[in-house]
Structures are given as C-alpha cells and as structure tokens.
Design an enzyme around this catalytic site. Structure first.
Site, PDB file in Angstrom:
ATOM      1  N   GLY A 202      44.833  40.484  35.670  1.00  0.00           N
ATOM      2  CA  GLY A 202      43.633  40.792  36.444  1.00  0.00           C
ATOM      3  C   GLY A 202      42.826  39.536  36.656  1.00  0.00           C
ATOM      4  N   SER A 203      41.524  39.713  36.782  1.00  0.00           N
ATOM      5  CA  SER A 203      40.665  38.572  37.129  1.00  0.00           C
ATOM      6  C   SER A 203      40.419  37.679  35.910  1.00  0.00           C
ATOM      7  CB  SER A 203      39.333  39.077  37.673  1.00  0.00           C
ATOM      8  OG  SER A 203      38.623  39.731  36.643  1.00  0.00           O
ATOM      9  N   THR A 204      40.109  36.421  36.184  1.00  0.00           N
ATOM     10  CA  THR A 204      39.849  35.474  35.096  1.00  0.00           C
ATOM     11  C   THR A 204      38.619  35.886  34.271  1.00  0.00           C
ATOM     12  OG1 THR A 204      40.983  33.686  36.234  1.00  0.00           O
ATOM     13  CG2 THR A 204      39.345  33.043  34.593  1.00  0.00           C
ATOM     14  N   GLY A 207      39.695  38.831  31.999  1.00  0.00           N
ATOM     15  CA  GLY A 207      40.725  38.402  31.031  1.00  0.00           C
ATOM     16  C   GLY A 207      40.145  37.542  29.923  1.00  0.00           C
ATOM     17  N   GLU A 224      47.568  37.031  32.555  1.00  0.00           N
ATOM     18  CA  GLU A 224      48.009  36.572  33.884  1.00  0.00           C
ATOM     19  C   GLU A 224      46.822  36.789  34.798  1.00  0.00           C
ATOM     20  OE1 GLU A 224      48.964  36.079  37.155  1.00  0.00           O
ATOM     21  OE2 GLU A 224      50.407  37.726  37.256  1.00  0.00           O
ATOM     22  N   CYS A 258      48.867  37.940  42.953  1.00  0.00           N
ATOM     23  CA  CYS A 258      48.305  36.815  42.187  1.00  0.00           C
ATOM     24  C   CYS A 258      48.888  35.507  42.683  1.00  0.00           C
ATOM     25  CB  CYS A 258      48.616  36.956  40.704  1.00  0.00           C
ATOM     26  SG  CYS A 258      48.402  38.604  40.103  1.00  0.00           S
TER      27      CYS A 258
HETATM   28  P1  ADP Z   1      39.057  43.994  39.658  1.00  0.00           P
HETATM   29  O1  ADP Z   1      37.563  43.828  39.535  1.00  0.00           O
HETATM   30  O2  ADP Z   1      39.590  43.441  40.908  1.00  0.00           O
HETATM   31  O3  ADP Z   1      39.524  45.410  39.408  1.00  0.00           O
HETATM   32  P2  ADP Z   1      39.526  43.215  36.938  1.00  0.00           P
HETATM   33  O4  ADP Z   1      40.099  42.009  36.341  1.00  0.00           O
HETATM   34  O5  ADP Z   1      38.117  43.525  36.558  1.00  0.00           O
HETATM   35  O6  ADP Z   1      39.702  43.100  38.503  1.00  0.00           O
HETATM   36  O7  ADP Z   1      40.419  44.473  36.577  1.00  0.00           O
HETATM   37  C1  ADP Z   1      41.707  44.409  36.012  1.00  0.00           C
HETATM   38  C2  ADP Z   1      41.828  45.481  34.968  1.00  0.00           C
HETATM   39  O8  ADP Z   1      40.860  45.220  33.940  1.00  0.00           O
HETATM   40  C3  ADP Z   1      41.557  46.907  35.446  1.00  0.00           C
HETATM   41  O9  ADP Z   1      42.438  47.789  34.755  1.00  0.00           O
HETATM   42  C4  ADP Z   1      40.138  47.137  35.006  1.00  0.00           C
HETATM   43  O10 ADP Z   1      39.834  48.516  34.798  1.00  0.00           O
HETATM   44  C5  ADP Z   1      40.139  46.401  33.674  1.00  0.00           C
HETATM   45  N1  ADP Z   1      38.804  46.047  33.171  1.00  0.00           N
HETATM   46  C6  ADP Z   1      37.756  45.554  33.859  1.00  0.00           C
HETATM   47  N2  ADP Z   1      36.712  45.301  33.005  1.00  0.00           N
HETATM   48  C7  ADP Z   1      37.138  45.633  31.762  1.00  0.00           C
HETATM   49  C8  ADP Z   1      36.555  45.589  30.456  1.00  0.00           C
HETATM   50  N3  ADP Z   1      35.314  45.162  30.248  1.00  0.00           N
HETATM   51  N4  ADP Z   1      37.306  46.014  29.420  1.00  0.00           N
HETATM   52  C9  ADP Z   1      38.571  46.438  29.599  1.00  0.00           C
HETATM   53  N5  ADP Z   1      39.179  46.503  30.790  1.00  0.00           N
HETATM   54  C10 ADP Z   1      38.483  46.116  31.861  1.00  0.00           C
END
Ligand code: ADP
Length: 452
Positions: A202-204, A207, A224, A258
C-alpha cells in the site's frame, strides 16, 4: 459503521459488509494460531499438495472471482481473468518450493545446516488495485512455509478476497482467516501479540506507520510501498517495436500498479514519434464498464484517486503543458479518466514529482542523458525503472545509474513468481516472490553438529 463496496464504473453499492470489531480480530488470530499448530506439523510436500488443491479451487471459480474483481475494482473482465490466472500461477509456484534444510558445511569437523521454520500467524494487509493477486502474493508463500495467515483486504475491494478465503477454508479450514475494516481492525491485527509478521502492500505513509507500531516487538515486516518509476528512452530505441510495450507499462490496470511506468523521459530525436504512437494507442482504447464486451479500459477504483488524478491533470493544463486524451464516451457515470498523455511538462509539476497512480503519463523530452538522469532518479522512491533502446554503452550506463529494486530493459512492470521483487528507499523493505521472498516467511535456525 458498515463498509459499502462501490462499483467504480457505476458508483452503485455492490454489497454492504460489517467491519470487524477488535474482539473479532482477536478471535480470527486465535483460530489461526490453533490451526497453525497442526499445519506446521505437515511436511512441506504435504502443504504443497494443499496449495495445488487451492489453485485448482481458484481455477474452478475463475469466472466468479473475475466478476467480483470487475464489480469491486473496475478493471475490464479480460484483465480480471488475467489477475485470476496470476493468482493460480503464484499459488502453484509456491506449492512447489522446497523447504529442505540447506547444508552449509559437511566436513570432518562439523555438519552445519540451516533449517527454515515457520513464524506463526502472519498478518496480511492488501490494497485495492490488484485485490486478488496481491492477496495471493502475501498468503501463499506464508502458508507454504507453515504459517497461518489472517488477511485484511482494503475496504474498497474485499469481495474477491472473501471468496478466496471461502475456497481455502473448504480445503484446509482455519489456516486463512479474514477481518474487515480499516485502521481499527488493521491496527488490532498487526499489533496482536500472536502475530509474528506483517506483509503489507500500500502507501508509504501507512506502511511506515504500521511498521513503527510493531518495531518494538521486532516483528518481521515485508513492505511493498509507493513508487514513481521512470522509463528512459534512448536515442537508439526502435519506437515501432517498443511503443506498445511502453504504453502497457504505463497504463496497465489504468495506471494503478505499484510498479507501473509513471514518468517517461524520451530523447528529443524520438519524442514526437513516440508521443504520437502513445496517443494513437490511447485513442484506440474502448473506455467503459469492465463487464461490457469489448471494453478495454475501465474507471479508476475510487473517488479519492479520481480526484487526485484529475487534479494533477488540471495542474498540467494550468502549467501550459499539452494534455492529450481521447473524449470519454457519453453516458458514463463512474470514476472514468481517459488515458492521458502530458507533453512537455515542467519537471517540478506534481504529476512528474509525485506518484499519480492513475491513467496519466507525463512524457519529458531530453537532450543530454547525464543531465536528465539527475531528475530521473527519484529522491524518495526506488521501486522499478526501465531503459528502452539497443545494446550500447549508454544503455549500460543508465542501468548502472538506476537505484531501483528492479531495472527492466525494453520492458516495464513485468513481475514473475520466481523473480524477487521489492523496492529500495521509501518504496519498501524486503522482497516478495522467488526463493528470497519465500524465506521472508520463515525463521532461520542454524543447526551446527560438531564432529571433533
Ligand atoms: P489507500 O489510501 O490508497 O487505500 P493505504 O496504504 O492507506 O492506501 O491502504 C492500503 C491498505 O492499508 C488497505 O487495506 C487499508 O485499509 C489499510 N490501512 C490504511 N490505514 C491503516 C491503518 N492505520 N492500520 C491498518 N491498516 C490500514
């Protein structure tokens, strides 16, 4: 609060689901832990047989899975079928991996072996761009190594993962659990004391935040994260041969990948010819609802992404760059953005500097490769990069300069089950795929037997 799963091609609710409570997360981890105790006792070969059975199950449900992916994610059905095909291929690759101890020394003095033990319960958190395939990338190496997994899919795209969990549960109950929601369920899962590893795509910002939450427990992590991959087209590149691969590298999955090509630097001698070819390919796309026959290009997955990408395109227009895109067909009411080429953008424009994660490609002309490389190497991200051209000293030089986890030559965004894939800098930590990726799901135990 509930989760509304929205079809991005219609903005209609496909399904409404309950978010998991912290108690439900704890229950999912407890079930996984219980199953882990028996699953870990199986031999690697026995687990391989189960993974092949899961691959058979995915194949048998291919159409249903692909339909769910189109409904929740928006991509055209043939691309969703490709995603299901990838899910099967990665599952079978992991099924066949060996976990035999590695002999490091077998001498008169000693026998030293490295055993690879499972970790326990692995938490997987997945994004919304390739919901099924990325779930498989997380789950299958972890299961093959003898772990149990609890997955939390993106709330935008949970449906294909729910179906996958059903398929696995019918074959081997308990080893794969699922929880739904965002921050509350996700953080409860990741920080649960019985969870020994996080694999996250997901996003930096998300992560690194999650990694910081578990750093004090020294849990293992594979991350990743974001990228802003550059492609560099050399003066000696054969545009007729390469243009369609460049286009695919950038617009695969409507640019929501990605490791897609996100900034293209082209030698001025090839600039107009390549831009014309890319625009022609954009015009040939059939934009629409991915369930409709003949559609080749779907919407972006959600409103946030739609707003981000359209605002980047507007900034490009405002900057005086040439923005070229086909007209969208009439009557669409979803998050549609036509495949867009931006010519001559200023280097400081957001769509060049920041990850767009959508169907828009800035194309930058250059005269001096040494000058442009300073810009092409991103300060924060280093996921992938590509060079396009014939073999030459210049090509070797560019390959040597790029600092990304993968450098493709005359290709971009190609990932394969047996080739390690991961990012440098803020694009990630650790790798997925191949033997190296598999081993990230294990605990090393050196067994040293003295013979003297
Ligand atoms: P986007 O904002 O584009 O969805 P994210 O990186 O935030 O990108 O999302 C990737 C994953 O991380 C998703 O499954 C999202 O629900 C999860 N996610 C986002 N914030 C949290 C958090 N604080 N704790 C756990 N999982 C999260």
């Amino acid at each position: 609060m509930q989760i509304d799963v929205i079809n991005p091609a219609t903005k209609q609710v496909v399904e409404t689901l309950n978010r998991s409570s912290v108690e439900e997360v704890n229950d999912a981890v407890a079930t996984a832990l219980q199953s882990f105790e028996t699953w870990r006792q199986k031999t690697s070969e026995e687990r391989g047989v189960v993974l092949h059975a899961i691959a058979d199950g995915i194949e048998a449900s291919a159409t249903e899975l692909a339909n769910l992916i189109v409904a929740e994610q928006g991509k055209p059905l043939p691309v969703a079928m490709m995603e299901v095909g990838g899910a099967v291929a990665w599952t079978r690759y992991n099924a066949d991996l060996s976990q035999a101890p590695e002999v490091l020394e077998d001498s008169a003095d000693r026998l030293v072996q490295v055993h690879r033990l499972p970790l326990g319960v692995v938490a997987s958190i997945t994004p919304w761009n390739w919901p099924l395939m990325i779930a498989i990338w997380h789950i299958m190496p972890a299961l093959k190594a003898g772990n149990a997994v609890v997955i939390k899919p993106s709330s935008n795209t949970p449906l294909s993962t729910i179906k996958l969990v059903d398929i696995v549960s019918a074959i081997e109950p308990g080893i794969l659990g699922i929880v739904l929601g965002g921050k509350i369920a996700g953080e409860a899962l990741v920080t649960h004391p019985e969870v020994k590893k996080l694999v996250f795509t997901g996003s930096t910002p998300t992560g690194t935040h999650l990694a910081s939450l578990i750093a004090k427990d020294l849990k293992k992590v594979t991350l990743e994260l974001g990228g802003n991959d550059a492609g560099i087209v050399l003066a000696n590149a054969d545009i007729d041969k390469l243009a369609s691969k460049i286009y695919m590298g950038a617009f695969i999955n409507m640019g929501q990948t990605c490791a897609a090509l996100k900034r293209l630097y082209v030698h001025r001698s090839k600039y107009d010819a390549l831009c014309d070819a890319l625009v022609d390919m954009a015009k040939a796309e059939v934009v629409g609802n991915g369930m409709e026959e003949g559609v080749t290009f779907g919407p972006v997955q959600n409103k946030n992404q739609y707003d981000l990408v359209t605002s980047m395109i507007q900034q490009a227009r405002d900057s005086g760059s040439e923005v070229i895109a086909p007209e969208l067909p009439e009557g669409l009411d979803g998050y549609f953005i036509a495949p867009t080429i931006i010519k001559n953008p200023p280097l400081e424009l957001s769509v060049v500097c920041d990850e767009q994660f959508g169907p828009v490609l800035p194309v930058i002309p250059y005269d001096d490769i040494k000058e442009i490389m300073k810009d092409a190497i991103h300060k924060e991200f280093a996921l992938g990069g590509s060079v396009w051209g014939e073999e030459s000293e210049e090509l070797d030089w560019v390959v040597g300069q790029l600092d990304s986890g993968t450098v493709w030559i005359n290709n971009h965004a190609e990932v394969l089950p047996h080739i390690p894939f991961g990012g440098n800098k803020l694009s990630g930590l650790g790798v997925e795929f191949g033997v190296e990726g598999f081993l990230e799901n294990t605990q090393r135990k050196v067994v040293s037997y003295s013979r003297t």
